[in-house]
Design an enzyme around this catalytic site. Sequence first.
Site, PDB file in Angstrom:
ATOM      1  N   ARG A  19       0.804  -1.222   0.000  1.00  0.00           N
ATOM      2  CA  ARG A  19       0.000   0.000   0.000  1.00  0.00           C
ATOM      3  C   ARG A  19       0.838   1.273   0.000  1.00  0.00           C
ATOM      4  O   ARG A  19       0.323   2.356  -0.217  1.00  0.00           O
ATOM      5  CB  ARG A  19      -0.964  -0.003   1.190  1.00  0.00           C
ATOM      6  CG  ARG A  19      -2.218  -0.793   0.888  1.00  0.00           C
ATOM      7  CD  ARG A  19      -3.170  -0.775   2.070  1.00  0.00           C
ATOM      8  NE  ARG A  19      -2.755  -1.726   3.094  1.00  0.00           N
ATOM      9  CZ  ARG A  19      -3.254  -1.735   4.329  1.00  0.00           C
ATOM     10  NH1 ARG A  19      -4.143  -0.838   4.689  1.00  0.00           N
ATOM     11  NH2 ARG A  19      -2.849  -2.640   5.202  1.00  0.00           N
ATOM     12  N   GLY A  84       2.626 -15.605   6.458  1.00  0.00           N
ATOM     13  CA  GLY A  84       1.984 -15.355   7.739  1.00  0.00           C
ATOM     14  C   GLY A  84       2.966 -15.011   8.837  1.00  0.00           C
ATOM     15  O   GLY A  84       4.145 -15.371   8.803  1.00  0.00           O
ATOM     16  N   ASN A 244       1.083   1.510   7.061  1.00  0.00           N
ATOM     17  CA  ASN A 244       0.646   0.724   5.908  1.00  0.00           C
ATOM     18  C   ASN A 244       0.646   1.540   4.630  1.00  0.00           C
ATOM     19  O   ASN A 244       0.884   1.019   3.559  1.00  0.00           O
ATOM     20  CB  ASN A 244      -0.755   0.144   6.154  1.00  0.00           C
ATOM     21  CG  ASN A 244      -0.747  -0.868   7.285  1.00  0.00           C
ATOM     22  OD1 ASN A 244       0.032  -1.819   7.268  1.00  0.00           O
ATOM     23  ND2 ASN A 244      -1.561  -0.638   8.289  1.00  0.00           N
ATOM     24  N   TYR A 382      32.068  32.864  -2.475  1.00  0.00           N
ATOM     25  CA  TYR A 382      32.161  31.410  -2.578  1.00  0.00           C
ATOM     26  C   TYR A 382      33.554  30.998  -2.108  1.00  0.00           C
ATOM     27  O   TYR A 382      34.564  31.426  -2.676  1.00  0.00           O
ATOM     28  CB  TYR A 382      31.927  30.908  -4.011  1.00  0.00           C
ATOM     29  CG  TYR A 382      32.227  29.422  -4.110  1.00  0.00           C
ATOM     30  CD1 TYR A 382      31.466  28.507  -3.373  1.00  0.00           C
ATOM     31  CD2 TYR A 382      33.286  28.936  -4.864  1.00  0.00           C
ATOM     32  CE1 TYR A 382      31.761  27.147  -3.396  1.00  0.00           C
ATOM     33  CE2 TYR A 382      33.590  27.576  -4.899  1.00  0.00           C
ATOM     34  CZ  TYR A 382      32.817  26.696  -4.159  1.00  0.00           C
ATOM     35  OH  TYR A 382      33.112  25.361  -4.175  1.00  0.00           O
ATOM     36  N   ASN A 393      40.377  38.145   7.005  1.00  0.00           N
ATOM     37  CA  ASN A 393      39.131  38.788   6.615  1.00  0.00           C
ATOM     38  C   ASN A 393      38.988  38.709   5.100  1.00  0.00           C
ATOM     39  O   ASN A 393      39.882  39.112   4.364  1.00  0.00           O
ATOM     40  CB  ASN A 393      39.144  40.256   7.068  1.00  0.00           C
ATOM     41  CG  ASN A 393      37.772  40.889   6.941  1.00  0.00           C
ATOM     42  OD1 ASN A 393      37.142  40.806   5.888  1.00  0.00           O
ATOM     43  ND2 ASN A 393      37.296  41.503   8.001  1.00  0.00           N
TER      44      ASN A 393
HETATM   45  C1  UD1 Z   1      -1.342  -8.716  12.305  1.00  0.00           C
HETATM   46  C2  UD1 Z   1      -2.081  -9.599  13.328  1.00  0.00           C
HETATM   47  C3  UD1 Z   1      -3.314  -8.863  13.841  1.00  0.00           C
HETATM   48  C4  UD1 Z   1      -2.900  -7.540  14.452  1.00  0.00           C
HETATM   49  C5  UD1 Z   1      -2.102  -6.725  13.463  1.00  0.00           C
HETATM   50  C6  UD1 Z   1      -1.546  -5.508  14.151  1.00  0.00           C
HETATM   51  C7  UD1 Z   1      -1.659 -11.898  12.632  1.00  0.00           C
HETATM   52  C8  UD1 Z   1      -2.190 -13.078  11.975  1.00  0.00           C
HETATM   53  N1  UD1 Z   1      -2.444 -10.835  12.679  1.00  0.00           N
HETATM   54  O1  UD1 Z   1      -2.236  -8.496  11.237  1.00  0.00           O
HETATM   55  O2  UD1 Z   1      -3.986  -9.658  14.814  1.00  0.00           O
HETATM   56  O3  UD1 Z   1      -4.072  -6.826  14.876  1.00  0.00           O
HETATM   57  O4  UD1 Z   1      -0.995  -7.484  12.948  1.00  0.00           O
HETATM   58  O5  UD1 Z   1      -0.954  -4.675  13.214  1.00  0.00           O
HETATM   59  O6  UD1 Z   1      -0.554 -11.921  13.128  1.00  0.00           O
HETATM   60  N2  UD1 Z   1       5.124 -10.156   8.322  1.00  0.00           N
HETATM   61  C9  UD1 Z   1       6.176 -10.983   8.013  1.00  0.00           C
HETATM   62  N3  UD1 Z   1       5.934 -12.114   7.302  1.00  0.00           N
HETATM   63  C10 UD1 Z   1       4.686 -12.443   6.874  1.00  0.00           C
HETATM   64  C11 UD1 Z   1       3.621 -11.605   7.204  1.00  0.00           C
HETATM   65  C12 UD1 Z   1       3.866 -10.464   7.933  1.00  0.00           C
HETATM   66  O7  UD1 Z   1       7.312 -10.708   8.381  1.00  0.00           O
HETATM   67  O8  UD1 Z   1       4.558 -13.477   6.228  1.00  0.00           O
HETATM   68  C13 UD1 Z   1       5.386  -8.951   9.081  1.00  0.00           C
HETATM   69  C14 UD1 Z   1       5.057  -7.704   8.276  1.00  0.00           C
HETATM   70  O9  UD1 Z   1       6.186  -7.252   7.599  1.00  0.00           O
HETATM   71  C15 UD1 Z   1       4.608  -6.729   9.366  1.00  0.00           C
HETATM   72  C16 UD1 Z   1       4.012  -7.637  10.434  1.00  0.00           C
HETATM   73  O10 UD1 Z   1       4.529  -8.914  10.196  1.00  0.00           O
HETATM   74  O11 UD1 Z   1       5.695  -6.023   9.920  1.00  0.00           O
HETATM   75  C17 UD1 Z   1       2.505  -7.655  10.414  1.00  0.00           C
HETATM   76  O12 UD1 Z   1       2.065  -8.077   9.160  1.00  0.00           O
HETATM   77  P1  UD1 Z   1       0.681  -7.596   8.579  1.00  0.00           P
HETATM   78  O13 UD1 Z   1       0.456  -8.250   7.292  1.00  0.00           O
HETATM   79  O14 UD1 Z   1       0.615  -6.123   8.629  1.00  0.00           O
HETATM   80  O15 UD1 Z   1      -0.311  -8.216   9.676  1.00  0.00           O
HETATM   81  P2  UD1 Z   1      -1.826  -7.966   9.757  1.00  0.00           P
HETATM   82  O16 UD1 Z   1      -2.525  -8.825   8.804  1.00  0.00           O
HETATM   83  O17 UD1 Z   1      -2.091  -6.508   9.700  1.00  0.00           O
HETATM   84 CA    CA Z   2      -0.338  -4.262   9.356  1.00  0.00          CA
END
Ligand code: UD1
Ligand code: CA
Length: 520
Positions: A19, A84, A244, A382, A393
């Site tokens: 985003r 995840g 985000n 300059y 000076n």
């Molecule tokens: C996650 C939480 C959610 C919480 C929210 C807070 C989970 C499943 N959900 O959601 O409950 O309210 O954060 O902001 O954990 N990242 C990785 N690898 C991945 C996915 C994410 O390193 O495969 C990192 C991202 O770079 C980021 C963070 O984890 O820094 C959170 O990822 P994001 O996708 O923003 O999580 P949400 O779905 O917003």
């Molecule tokens: Ca997030």
Amino acid sequence: MSENRPAAVIILAAGEGTRLKSKTPKVLHPIGGRSLVSHAIHAARGTSPEHLVVVVRHKRELVAPHVAEVDPAALIADQDEVKGTGRAVECGLQVLPPDLTGTVLVTYGDVPLLETTTLREMTAAHEASGNAVTVITSVLEDPSGYGRVVRDTDGQVLRIVEQKDAQRARDEGGEDAGALDIKEINSGIYAFDAQVLRDCLSRVGTDNAQGEKYLTDVLGLARAAGRPVRAHVVEDRWQSEGVNDRTQLADLGRILNERLVRRWMLEGVTVVDPATTWIDADVTIGRDTVIRPGTQLLGATTIGEDAVIGPDTTLTSVEVGDGASVVRTQAELAVIGPKATVGPFSYLRPGTELGAGGKIGGFVETKNAVIGEGAKVPHLTYAGDATIKEGANIGAGTIFANYDGVDKHHTTIGRHSFVGSDTVLIAPVNVADGAYVAAGSALTGDVEPGQIAVSRARQRNVDGWVARKRAGTKTAAAAEAAAAEAAASGATSAGDGTEATGTDEAGARHTHSQDEGSQA
Ligand code: UD1
Ligand code: CA
């Protein structure tokens, strides 16, 4: 753990951050002079963990070297194609000792305002209560998008339900059909017992609305195994706010700045207008310094005590001494000595060093210029690749011609030497201590101590030129009137008609009455 020193902190920074619509990975975007991930690393490092891990994947070739630069002791873990937050933590654990015990903190690389104190407080509460998991939560007016915290009757956390799964439960009817109404959200920042984290993660699947391995499932699994899971509510919602998109980047940048400006005011710095003052995270400012409106103190800038900075001044990695004054100035990688004055409208480029009590004045540009104690470069100059020794000076409109089109050359002006106005110093040139250069000179050769160098064409006045060549003009009429007036008052000649404009003028005139100004 003594003094709640965590065994490890795992910072998640593998996500793509689509985003932001940027070529640059999200966690490398800066606020307050540090990248988002650098803020996360600083907060984590503040807890003195035994291990600090950053999990990367998206644009690893940019993120990993940056992490190494910010914190050479940080471990890099690579996330694979399994998606995840749960998988990210699992990958983080893989670079840690397999038998690690104690507390493991998890934070995000895109949550820049989280403070070390908050992590310490969470860790202390986690260990004091003997929790298996502690999660930082906030109560939000608009909780949409976040995971919702489901609590049981005794207040413990039962599980966390992701927004999309809560929507599905509402549509299809399920246990979590009402979860969307919960206003307490998961910040994504946790303390885990290392053993519980490993055990539960190995049992987390991907059967959910997003087909991802959720870290949040660990909480439900720990609870189901009868282990205590509690929330640590943080009132200050900005601390868990993530970036985000670019509107959030600006919002968090502004909040961070408000906090930094406030901190310096409480340390004894006068900030006239906090709203137009920007101070980066690594800047330091001494007591009783006054920051006027429209000032940006960036990078590794350090300001001494009793200085006055601004208005409308941008300093990037500049060192300013006690009692110095820097007004309407742009400067980068420069040193401004104690009680020195700079501005208004000065441009100090890298390598500028102004000595104590020295002056760089209006419309002066400097680069690689070492200017000694009490030396002055007051107007329209300059000075590039220059050494200007103490007490020298430099007259108005002097140009240090340092570049011959191919190479840069150096110019030295000795102690207490005097360069007349409108001089071009064609480098390399060396003016010794205690020497003069006549105004209007174009200098190509060295000047020895005690000498004056005059290097310009001799003045020639042509009588009657205006009357012959500009007859009928107002100038001719003025000349005629002046001549009539002089005749009436019995004066002899109108003189050579030039006004002295530099202190060296007397010396220069004396010289050209004897011989032509020489072109060395
Ligand atoms: C996650 C939480 C959610 C919480 C929210 C807070 C989970 C499943 N959900 O959601 O409950 O309210 O954060 O902001 O954990 N990242 C990785 N690898 C991945 C996915 C994410 O390193 O495969 C990192 C991202 O770079 C980021 C963070 O984890 O820094 C959170 O990822 P994001 O996708 O923003 O999580 P949400 O779905 O917003
Ligand atoms: Ca997030």
